[in-house]
Design an enzyme around this catalytic site. Structure first.
Site, PDB file in Angstrom:
ATOM      1  N   GLY A 126     -19.065  -8.536  39.260  1.00 11.46           N
ATOM      2  CA  GLY A 126     -20.494  -8.914  39.093  1.00 11.46           C
ATOM      3  C   GLY A 126     -21.121  -8.729  37.802  1.00 11.46           C
ATOM      4  N   PRO A 127     -22.656  -9.294  37.786  1.00  9.16           N
ATOM      5  CG  PRO A 127     -24.436 -10.520  38.392  1.00  9.16           C
ATOM      6  CD  PRO A 127     -22.973 -10.139  38.952  1.00  9.16           C
ATOM      7  N   PRO A 128     -23.842  -7.578  34.955  1.00  8.65           N
ATOM      8  CG  PRO A 128     -24.527  -7.786  32.850  1.00  8.65           C
ATOM      9  CD  PRO A 128     -24.126  -8.445  34.082  1.00  8.65           C
ATOM     10  N   GLY A 129     -25.530  -4.358  35.648  1.00  7.58           N
ATOM     11  CA  GLY A 129     -26.529  -3.797  36.286  1.00  7.58           C
ATOM     12  C   GLY A 129     -26.603  -3.717  38.042  1.00  7.58           C
TER      13      GLY A 129
ATOM     14  N   GLY B 178     -24.900  -2.329  39.898  1.00  8.66           N
ATOM     15  CA  GLY B 178     -24.258  -1.236  40.712  1.00  8.66           C
ATOM     16  C   GLY B 178     -22.784  -1.005  40.818  1.00  8.66           C
TER      17      GLY B 178
ATOM     18  CB  THR C 219     -20.942   2.257  36.941  1.00  8.63           C
ATOM     19  OG1 THR C 219     -20.784   1.287  35.861  1.00  8.63           O
ATOM     20  CG2 THR C 219     -20.455   3.558  36.042  1.00  8.63           C
TER      21      THR C 219
ATOM     22  CG  HIS D  70     -49.856 -25.003  26.352  1.00  7.14           C
ATOM     23  ND1 HIS D  70     -49.112 -25.966  25.402  1.00  7.14           N
ATOM     24  CD2 HIS D  70     -48.985 -24.554  27.164  1.00  7.14           C
ATOM     25  CE1 HIS D  70     -47.704 -25.653  25.922  1.00  7.14           C
ATOM     26  NE2 HIS D  70     -47.659 -24.580  26.848  1.00  7.14           N
ATOM     27  CD  GLU D  71     -49.550 -20.644  28.906  1.00  2.00           C
ATOM     28  OE1 GLU D  71     -49.061 -21.164  30.049  1.00  2.00           O
ATOM     29  OE2 GLU D  71     -48.825 -20.890  27.745  1.00  2.00           O
TER      30      GLU D  71
ATOM     31  CG  HIS E  92     -47.443 -25.005  31.360  1.00  2.86           C
ATOM     32  ND1 HIS E  92     -46.588 -26.044  31.326  1.00  2.86           N
ATOM     33  CD2 HIS E  92     -47.418 -24.311  30.338  1.00  2.86           C
ATOM     34  CE1 HIS E  92     -46.060 -25.787  30.132  1.00  2.86           C
ATOM     35  NE2 HIS E  92     -46.718 -24.923  29.596  1.00  2.86           N
TER      36      HIS E  92
HETATM   37  P1  ADP Z   1     -23.212  -1.980  36.202  1.00  5.34           P
HETATM   38  O1  ADP Z   1     -21.995  -1.093  36.321  1.00  5.34           O
HETATM   39  O2  ADP Z   1     -22.972  -2.804  37.407  1.00  5.34           O
HETATM   40  O3  ADP Z   1     -23.451  -2.548  35.213  1.00  5.34           O
HETATM   41  P2  ADP Z   1     -24.637   0.511  37.114  1.00  5.34           P
HETATM   42  O4  ADP Z   1     -23.661   0.805  38.249  1.00  5.34           O
HETATM   43  O5  ADP Z   1     -24.325   1.056  35.580  1.00  5.34           O
HETATM   44  O6  ADP Z   1     -24.301  -1.171  36.978  1.00  5.34           O
HETATM   45  O7  ADP Z   1     -26.203   0.592  37.434  1.00  5.34           O
HETATM   46  C1  ADP Z   1     -27.134   1.072  36.484  1.00  5.34           C
HETATM   47  C2  ADP Z   1     -28.057   1.620  37.271  1.00  5.34           C
HETATM   48  O8  ADP Z   1     -28.804   0.728  38.059  1.00  5.34           O
HETATM   49  C3  ADP Z   1     -27.523   2.595  38.262  1.00  5.34           C
HETATM   50  O9  ADP Z   1     -27.230   3.969  37.715  1.00  5.34           O
HETATM   51  C4  ADP Z   1     -28.650   2.623  39.284  1.00  5.34           C
HETATM   52  O10 ADP Z   1     -29.675   3.611  39.294  1.00  5.34           O
HETATM   53  C5  ADP Z   1     -29.127   1.332  39.248  1.00  5.34           C
HETATM   54  N1  ADP Z   1     -28.464   0.542  40.370  1.00  5.34           N
HETATM   55  C6  ADP Z   1     -27.806  -0.733  39.974  1.00  5.34           C
HETATM   56  N2  ADP Z   1     -27.488  -1.061  41.548  1.00  5.34           N
HETATM   57  C7  ADP Z   1     -27.835  -0.335  42.336  1.00  5.34           C
HETATM   58  C8  ADP Z   1     -27.818  -0.471  43.933  1.00  5.34           C
HETATM   59  N3  ADP Z   1     -27.241  -1.433  44.182  1.00  5.34           N
HETATM   60  N4  ADP Z   1     -28.477   0.598  44.338  1.00  5.34           N
HETATM   61  C9  ADP Z   1     -29.147   1.639  43.751  1.00  5.34           C
HETATM   62  N5  ADP Z   1     -29.182   1.728  42.308  1.00  5.34           N
HETATM   63  C10 ADP Z   1     -28.597   0.647  41.559  1.00  5.34           C
HETATM   64 ZN    ZN Z   2     -46.057 -24.139  27.907  1.00  2.00          ZN
END
Ligand code: ADP
Ligand code: ZN
Length: 605
Positions: A196-199, A201, A203, A418-419, A422
């Site tokens: 899955g994409p970064p961030g 969850g 880890t 401009h804005e 849009h």
């Molecule tokens: P990954 O390993 O997918 O890059 P992490 O597990 O390191 O992402 O997520 C970083 C932080 O984001 C976690 O420590 C948590 O605090 C928050 N987070 C990410 N996904 C979730 C989730 N599904 N539920 C709660 N917190 C999350």
């Molecule tokens: Zn523009």
């Protein structure tokens, strides 16, 4: 690691103090020294001649003497062979000691000290190498072990990814009681690959598995294996598994496994030997242990496509679990988890925030809560309010405001129109995402922003939606042109995005009637870099020309459409731009109000 360093420090200090003490000991005591008067040699001889000296102790060139009146003196003599003669002639009692006489402990230290030191050093290094032929400390594992005392993560901390949680449930059960499974002879996956994409969850989920099962958690990043020195990665893998087996049942978590697990044979210059060795060692270790030992491997990656197929074979990472960006409900649940720790005002609707943050990952949402709390704290508030969340969201989505960037009045006027262009087109066209905010405060590299937010998570887009999107992108440039009769570079990014979008509509999504539902241009996976590299032309020159014409048609048609609409709605455009110049930022309701007041007649689309 730290405890080892502390131990080393401790013993060094002990050793040094022992040496220091021994030295003190072997030195003549203070008192005897202090009472001895240091004299020059000729004075000593004079005293001798006068017959004052009763007794001397000769130690090399050092002579100390006791006088008749019991006082003492000390001198340093020249190499004076006749000295003894002279002393005897005066009837002085003579005692001679060897020049370099040191105490027995001094002797011991001098002869055995270095040996003991080396022995100690050698033992220390051997212990660190853990019985391998590995290079000094490099082989030392970088894996960090999370134990019970450290903050325990459980499934209640992981929100919004329920399918993934269900999928790992079995692994938790197994780790809780490996024997139960052994009896039934069931085969438990050795490796679980979280994709899955970064961030999102991954880890966190792995930690939660360990936390739920109450087992130790070893974590290491794939990039820790890849060192400059050949052989280090492989030995790190070896010692990691050794360490883990001792702690079984447990979890080994390898983050960014793609750093070691890329396809072998791919890479500039015929592959990276070091990485391949490490990968081979990983495969060997995975095959070499039995799941019944209770060690489970969990790895995370966002590029499963580049992984070596050998890693994904049965008996290795044969279970793949996808961890995606959370949907609307998932986002609200994640917000709930993270707002538990901060005081939230009653006017905050997490559901609404979740609605306004499509595409946010769990980590983004955590960051959002954190930014909001910081913002509220800076305002000396006791609770985090809805406005704080709004500020935080804008900062994350559009970049921080650049207050230091001063626009000239002319630039401000151009940006406002401009804005407004849009925003107006986005309001006038049906089926577009609602305008959320318009602002002429510079953020990031943009001078102004028009932000639209979808009402629901979007997973696919209709042709009409994209066609309208092109018109919205054109709106900025068109407004500048209509009002100021000249154009600026401010629309450069819009034009780029429009062209890109039109190309995708034609080449990837088959949305051109003229060219039909075909795709043009194959994404070529580069053998060398192990990732998408270039697109290969798989069509004739004739078609290339048609593609270009279609792209051009899509963009210019929408340019004209935007021009017609804005010309017809000049009053609204002006009202919006003036309001922007006045307030700098307009939210959805303010835009609606201005539109209502200024735009009375029906709009031709
Ligand atoms: P990954 O390993 O997918 O890059 P992490 O597990 O390191 O992402 O997520 C970083 C932080 O984001 C976690 O420590 C948590 O605090 C928050 N987070 C990410 N996904 C979730 C989730 N599904 N539920 C709660 N917190 C999350
Ligand atoms: Zn523009």
């Amino acid at each position: 690691m730290t405890t080892k360093a502390q131990k080393l420090l401790f013993w060094t200090v002990v050793g040094l103090s022992v040496i220091f003490l021994l030295n003190l000991w072997s030195m003549p005591t203070r008192d005897s020294r202090a009472s001895e008067e240091q004299v020059i040699f000729s004075d000593f001889m004079a005293k001798l001649d006068q017959g004052d000296i009763d007794k001397v102790v000769i130690k090399g060139n050092n002579i100390s003497g006791v006088l008749k009146d019991n006082s003492r003196l000390r001198t340093y003599s020249a190499n004076y062979p006749d000295l003894v003669e002279v002393l005897r002639a005066k009837g002085v009692q003579i005692e001679v000691k060897p020049a370099d006489e040191t105490s027995w402990y001094g002797h011991l230290l001098m002869t055995w000290g270095p040996f003991v030191l080396f022995l100690g050093l050698w033992l220390f290094l051997m212990r660190r190498m853990q019985g391998g032929n590995q290079a000094l400390s490099l082989a030392q594992n970088k894996a960090r072990m999370l134990t019970d005392e450290q903050k325990k993560v459980t499934f209640s901390d992981v929100a919004g990814i329920n399918e993934a949680k269900d999928d790992v449930q079995e692994t938790v059960e197994f780790l809780k009681d490996p024997r139960k499974f052994r009896k039934l002879g069931g085969r438990i996956p050795k490796g679980v690959l979280l994709v899955g994409p970064p961030g999102t969850g991954k880890t966190l989920l792995a930690k939660a598995i360990a936390g739920e099962a109450g087992v130790p958690f070893f974590s290491i990043s794939g990039s820790d294996f890849v060192e400059m020195f050949v052989g280090v990665g492989a030995s790190r893998v070896r010692s990691l598994f050794e360490q883990a087996k001792k702690q079984a049942p447990c979890i080994i978590f390898i983050d960014e496994i793609d750093a070691v697990g890329r396809s072998r044979g791919a890479g500039v210059g015929g592959g990276n030997d070091e990485r391949e060795q490490t990968l081979n060692q990983l495969l060997v270790e995975m095959d070499g242990f039995d799941t019944t030992e209770g060690v489970i491997l969990v790895a995370a990656t966002n590029r499963p496509d580049v992984l070596d197929p050998a890693l994904l074979r049965p008996g290795r990472f044969d279970r793949q679990i996808v961890v995606n960006h959370p949907d609307l409900r998932g986002r609200s649940e994640i917000l709930q988890v993270h707002t538990k720790k901060v005081p939230i005002a009653a006017n905050v609707e997490l559901e609404k925030i979740a609605r306004g943050t499509p595409g946010f990952s769990g980590a983004d949402l955590e960051n959002l809560v954190n930014e909001a709390a910081l913002w509220a704290a800076r305002q000396n508030k006791h609770e985090v309010e809805a406005v704080d969340f709004e500020m935080a969201k804008d900062k994350i989505m559009m970049g921080a405001e650049r207050k230091s960037m001063i626009l000239t009045d002319e630039e401000k006027r151009v940006t406002a129109y401009h804005e407004a262009g849009h925003a107006l087109i986005a309001k006038l066209l049906p089926g577009t995402d609602p305008v959320h905010k318009v602002s002429i405060i510079p953020r990031g590299r943009a001078l102004g922003v028009t932000m639209q937010l979808p009402t629901d998570d979007r997973h696919s887009y209709s042709k009409e939606y994209l066609y309208n999107r092109l018109a919205i992108l054109m709106g900025g440039r068109v407004a500048e042109e209509l009002v100021f009769k000249h154009v600026t570079t401010g629309a450069g990014n819009d034009l780029e995005r429009a062209t890109d979008l039109a190309r995708k509509m034609v080449c990837e999504w088959g949305m051109s009637d003229k060219l039909g539902p075909l795709t043009f241009g194959q994404k070529e996976k580069s053998m060398f870099l192990g990732r998408d590299f270039s697109t290969k032309r798989d069509f004739s020159g004739q078609v290339a020309l048609e593609i270009d014409l279609e792209i051009k048609r899509l963009v210019t048609e929408n340019y004209e459409r935007a021009k017609q609409m804005l010309t017809a709605q000049m009053v609204s455009l002006q009202a919006l731009a003036l309001a922007l110049l006045d307030k700098e930022t307009l939210d959805a309701s303010e835009v609606d109000e201005i539109m209502l007041q200024s735009c009375s007649q029906a709009v031709p689309v």
